[in-house]
Scaffold this active site. Sequence first.
Site, mmCIF file in Angstrom:
data_model
loop_
_atom_site.group_PDB
_atom_site.id
_atom_site.type_symbol
_atom_site.label_atom_id
_atom_site.label_comp_id
_atom_site.label_asym_id
_atom_site.label_seq_id
_atom_site.Cartn_x
_atom_site.Cartn_y
_atom_site.Cartn_z
ATOM 1 N N LYS A 116 0.822 -1.210 0.000
ATOM 2 C CA LYS A 116 0.000 0.000 0.000
ATOM 3 C C LYS A 116 0.861 1.268 0.000
ATOM 4 C CE LYS A 116 -4.273 -1.860 1.871
ATOM 5 N NZ LYS A 116 -5.399 -1.662 2.813
ATOM 6 N N LYS A 198 -6.750 -11.556 -9.855
ATOM 7 C CA LYS A 198 -7.935 -11.628 -9.012
ATOM 8 C C LYS A 198 -8.923 -10.527 -9.401
ATOM 9 C CE LYS A 198 -9.131 -11.739 -4.067
ATOM 10 N NZ LYS A 198 -8.577 -11.581 -2.695
ATOM 11 N N LYS A 201 -12.492 -4.485 -7.815
ATOM 12 C CA LYS A 201 -13.283 -3.305 -8.182
ATOM 13 C C LYS A 201 -12.397 -2.128 -8.570
ATOM 14 C CE LYS A 201 -13.815 -1.903 -3.379
ATOM 15 N NZ LYS A 201 -13.074 -3.050 -2.836
#
Length: 332
Positions: A116, A198, A201
Amino acid sequence: MENEAKKKVLSCIQPSGMLTLGNYLGALKNWKNMQEEFDCTFAVADLHAITVRQEPAKLRSQIYSTYALMLALGLDPEESTLFIQSHVPAHSQLSWLLSCYTQFGEMSRMTQFKDKSAKHADNVNVGLFSYPVLMAADILLYKPDFVPVGADQKQHLEIARDIAERFNGIYGDVFTVPDPYIPKIGARVMSLQDPTKKMSKSDENLNAWVAILDTPDDIMRKFKRAVTDSEAKVCIGEEKHGINNLIGIYSAITGKTSDEITAEFEGKGYGDFKLAVGEAVAEELRPIREKYDCIIKDKAALEALYREGAEKAGYVARKTLNKAMKKVGFVL
């Protein structure tokens, strides 16, 4: 008395926007069934969402939406505890206490922090670094026996276990050390446009993922455009990533094995199979979307439910927090 005999399970989900078919088949589909077997606690983990900059109005909408979707999935406030994380202050309080029993080196080794930080290099904040401790607090407050985890969350459960064992080692039996819960049925759903990745969204290609609240027309369109291969045979294959993904989705919804699916579509082309998968998904999600549409319109009823859930969760959480604070030496 029945609930007391049940093992406890806790699951939390971030209000990070539209949840996908991957979220549903990988985890959420199991939540409703888990209520029958376990004493369940479910939370909208809104405190975790702000490690990334959020637009306030959008975040507020997403919190409402995620809570409403939990209800639409069939989670029953009478059977389980459903609440919004930030409505129970004990989460933040225990997080600080546990931070003082967590080593800097442990946090610096967390792989999601590294990932992240790379994605949000302009906002590498302390919350992003330490949020696994908040996650540990989320878990340990409710003394669950099990926590459902995916592959990307195993490390976080391990650190929660380590912190609990360390604290218990100093002060005695304060926290339950939870085990990972591996669901009986689950599916790893891949992108419809790049089936080696994977489903997410965050994918910029809107045809790559299906939202739980998509309309039947949108669902059918996305499955018709799903990437396959040139063999045109419905069967599992080493290099047939697209078809393998569609078979996995169809199997998770219908309960049919891959062999049964291969037999069902013997002699039929990919067009027929994509149509069947799309129809199965649309029909599976239809009642959820319809129920969600009713729930989200009644904000007063929704508010009454999440406030009641916060009271229920808060009662349990405060008992655990107070016990931990007394052990440390705080005056209560």
